[in-house]
Design an enzyme around this catalytic site. Structure first.
Site, PDB file in Angstrom:
ATOM      1  CE  LYS A   1      -3.509   2.445   2.573  1.00 34.01           C
ATOM      2  NZ  LYS A   1      -4.576   2.352   3.558  1.00 34.01           N
TER       3      LYS A   1
ATOM      4  CE  LYS B   1      -6.107   1.992  -0.570  1.00 40.15           C
ATOM      5  NZ  LYS B   1      -6.388   2.190   0.795  1.00 40.15           N
TER       6      LYS B   1
HETATM    7  C1  PBG Z   1      -7.515   3.292   5.594  1.00 38.13           C
HETATM    8  C2  PBG Z   1      -7.737   3.267   4.144  1.00 38.13           C
HETATM    9  C3  PBG Z   1      -7.534   4.281   3.195  1.00 38.13           C
HETATM   10  C4  PBG Z   1      -8.007   3.761   1.983  1.00 38.13           C
HETATM   11  C5  PBG Z   1      -8.441   2.467   2.221  1.00 38.13           C
HETATM   12  N1  PBG Z   1      -8.237   2.171   3.539  1.00 38.13           N
HETATM   13  C6  PBG Z   1      -7.005   5.638   3.364  1.00 38.13           C
HETATM   14  C7  PBG Z   1      -5.578   5.791   3.677  1.00 38.13           C
HETATM   15  O1  PBG Z   1      -4.854   4.841   3.915  1.00 38.13           O
HETATM   16  O2  PBG Z   1      -5.122   6.933   3.746  1.00 38.13           O
HETATM   17  C8  PBG Z   1      -8.071   4.482   0.679  1.00 38.13           C
HETATM   18  C9  PBG Z   1      -9.171   4.019  -0.232  1.00 38.13           C
HETATM   19  C10 PBG Z   1      -9.489   4.927  -1.348  1.00 38.13           C
HETATM   20  O3  PBG Z   1      -8.851   5.992  -1.546  1.00 38.13           O
HETATM   21  O4  PBG Z   1     -10.428   4.590  -2.079  1.00 38.13           O
HETATM   22  N2  PBG Z   1      -6.213   3.159   6.023  1.00 38.13           N
END
Ligand code: PBG
Length: 332
Positions: free
Chosen positions: A202, A256
């Protein structure tokens, strides 16, 4: 002057032969989409009868539990049988204790969805950022997001989702060791069959912009998440993250954001051969909607082209806010 036309080049290879008709193109198609590979993310808030549109994501809503149940049932009838739940509690604190409140929106939604649409696979996002007053994914001590105390909180949250009936928990925090801790906590609590979908690679991404409005953290978050989420410049590190999460007991891994990271998906799939999911995130959704609204592209075609790209890159499935649109488009 007349233009000369060459009538026969005597080519033995003409790749256009197999592109001549719809039937031929379909016959030699290499990848296909199926609604089974889509996961629909839902934002669940407190209250009843609430459907609040996220302005930067037209067509995406913050939903109270009753509305989330309706949305899930509708998605199910279009063939989308899995949802990913995010919780938007009214009360937040500095340690994210709402994440393991059995009466919180996510836990209530899990129970309601399992009751009303039992065939739905319920996946839950496990993180603290929707539950902390500072908006970080972990506990902050002296300006630092502390790893190990955060992991303890995440394990509590995962167990509480499992106790409510979740099929899959998806830690999205990027703390070290969280998959192992969650696996151990689930086993201890008797949830051997609850699987873990780890947000393994991520990245600290600008594509999460609209999510900040969707999860209500807009303006709350101080600083950024680069101390725990990955640098977009790195891919070797992504493979190490995936390797560790698998060793710690992840059943699925996730990459992601989605489209800017297709190379990461391909390398993860080739290196590990495990169920590998891509998250087409909020900013990607907003880009497609904005370009369609501006007349810069055909919305349906943009949706399908981006999703087939994930499949071609090796993704087993895609978490996408366009899940239901895509399922309907495939069906016609
Ligand atoms: C929570 C999370 C996030 C997203 C998914 N889980 C935000 C982040 O990590 O800042 C982003 C999902 C999206 O932008 O559609 N940690």
């Amino acid at each position: 002057m007349t233009t000369q036309t060459h009538t026969s080049l005597h080519l033995t290879r003409r790749l256009r032969r197999l592109r001549r008709s719809e039937a031929l193109r379909a016959m030699v198609r290499e990848t296909r989409l199926s609604p089974d590979m889509f996961v629909l993310p839902l934002f669940v808030c407190e209250g009843e009868g609430i459907r609040r549109e996220v302005s930067s994501m037209p067509g995406v809503f913050q939903l109270s539990v009753d509305e989330a149940v309706k949305e899930t049932a509708a998605a199910h009838s279009d063939g989308v049988r899995s949802v990913l739940l995010f919780g938007l509690p009214d009360q937040k604190d500095d340690i994210g204790s709402g994440a393991y409140d059995p009466e919180a929106p996510v836990q209530s939604a899990i129970r309601a969805i399992k009751r009303e649409t039992p065939g739905t696979l319920v996946i839950t996002d496990v993180c603290l950022c929707e539950y902390t007053d500072h908006g970080h994914c972990g506990i902050v001590i002296d300006g630092e997001i502390v790893n190990d105390p955060t992991v303890e909180q995440l394990a509590r949250a995962a167990v509480s989702h499992a106790a409510a009936g979740a099929d899959i928990v998806a830690p999205s925090d990027m703390m070290d060791g969280r998959v192992a801790a969650i696996r151990e906590a689930l086993e201890e609590a008797g949830h051997q069959n609850v699987a873990i979908m780890a947000y393994a690679a991520k990245y600290a991404s600008a594509f999460y912009g609209p999510f900040r409005e969707a999860d209500g953290s807009l303006g709350r978050l101080k600083g950024d998440k680069r101390g725990y989420q990955m640098n977009p410049a790195n891919i070797e590190e992504a493979l190490r993250e995936v390797e560790l999460d698998l060793a710690e007991g992840a059943d699925f891994v996730m990459v992601k954001p989605g489209m800017p990271y297709l190379d990461v998906i391909r390398q993860v799939k080739d290196a590990f051969g495990v169920p590998t999911f891509a998250y087409q995130v909020s900013g990607e959704y907003a880009m497609i909607e904005a370009s369609a609204a501006a007349g810069a592209g055909d919305r349906d075609a943009l949706i399908l082209e981006t999703l087939i790209a994930f499949k071609r890159a090796g993704a087993s499935g895609v978490l996408t806010y366009h899940a239901v649109d895509a399922a309907r488009l495939i069906a016609v």
